[in-house]
Scaffold this active site. Structure first.
Site, PDB file in Angstrom:
ATOM      1  CE  LYS A  87      -4.326   0.999   2.398  1.00 17.48           C
ATOM      2  NZ  LYS A  87      -4.843   0.748   3.613  1.00 17.48           N
TER       3      LYS A  87
HETATM    4  O1  G3P Z   1      -9.243   2.164   4.692  1.00 22.88           O
HETATM    5  C1  G3P Z   1      -9.108   3.532   5.129  1.00 22.88           C
HETATM    6  C2  G3P Z   1     -10.004   3.888   6.407  1.00 22.88           C
HETATM    7  O2  G3P Z   1      -9.077   3.106   7.453  1.00 22.88           O
HETATM    8  C3  G3P Z   1      -9.723   5.063   6.819  1.00 22.88           C
HETATM    9  O3  G3P Z   1     -11.154   5.167   7.582  1.00 22.88           O
HETATM   10  O4  G3P Z   1     -12.951   6.053   9.096  1.00 22.88           O
HETATM   11  O5  G3P Z   1     -10.355   6.630   9.379  1.00 22.88           O
HETATM   12  O6  G3P Z   1     -11.638   7.662   7.379  1.00 22.88           O
HETATM   13  P1  G3P Z   1     -11.630   6.531   8.469  1.00 22.88           P
END
Ligand code: G3P
Length: 218
Positions: A87
């Protein structure tokens, strides 16, 4: 549409796997830290543990931000297990590194994507997956699902093989909306996947069936 789980939590990965619908796992440094997994050795060991558990694609994020560092780290991660997907953040050196890694048949996931222009660059570089963060787009009053639709359209027009992996999913409706606009993959917290199961009419209907069964067998 493939279902990935977005966590480094082994119990949650096991629970999604037990449901029989899990196609892969994504992680990031924040998700690792949330599980208290720190230090390079512990992090690398944890990736191997996840790979052995799910036997499907597992995204492991680099923390280098320069081309040479990303390439070195990418090779180290890819050598851990055949299912590792490296990634890489959507930055200039990241795009260069994705081009290089993909030309060596190392799978990549271009992360922290917030625009169609970024999606075009990642596809040109040969990324295996592209991760637009739709919840974070919604947080800024823009439309995350619309971004998935726009990118999916562009990729289909030009036949790009990069798979659109909707990330930063926050709820079950996000998953359904991503399916409607043709996302290839959604990576979700366990709660959003489990939320898809719920409907009050299912609960009411099941309770009635069981009640009638008992009456008939009284
Ligand atoms: O896959 C990306 C994710 O982990 C981010 O999620 O909810 O922190 O925007 P969030």
């Amino acid at each position: 549409m493939k279902f990935f789980i977005d966590t480094a939590n082994i119990d949650q990965i096991k629970e999604a796997k037990d449901l029989g619908i899990l196609d892969g796992v994504t992680t990031n440094p924040s998700l690792m830290a949330k599980e208290g997994i720190t230090g390079e050795k512990n992090i690398l060991d944890h990736y191997v543990k996840i790979c052995e558990l799910v036997k499907s694609d597992v995204s492991a994020e680099v923390v280098s931000t320069d081309y040479k560092g990303i390439i070195e780290e990418g090779h180290r991660l890819a050598a851990l297990h055949p299912n590792i997907v490296v990634k890489v953040p959507m930055i200039k050196d990241g795009v260069k590194a994705i081009k290089d890694l993909s030309s060596q048949n190392i799978k990549t996931n271009c992360t922290l994507v917030f625009s169609a222009g970024q999606a075009l660059l990642a596809a040109k570089a040969g990324a295996t997956y592209l991760s637009p963060f739709i919840g974070r787009v919604d947080d800024t009053s823009w439309d995350g699902v619309q971004l998935i639709q726009q990118i999916s359209h562009i990729y289909s027009v030009y036949g790009y093989q990069t798979q659109v992996l909707a990330a930063s999913i926050r709820n079950p409706l996000h998953i359904v909306k991503c399916a409607e606009v043709g996302a290839d993959v959604v990576t979700c917290p366990l709660s959003s996947i489990m939320g898809l199961l719920n409907h009050p009419l299912t609960d009411i209907g099941l309770a009635k069936f069981l009640e009638d069964y008992k009456k008939g067998n009284a």
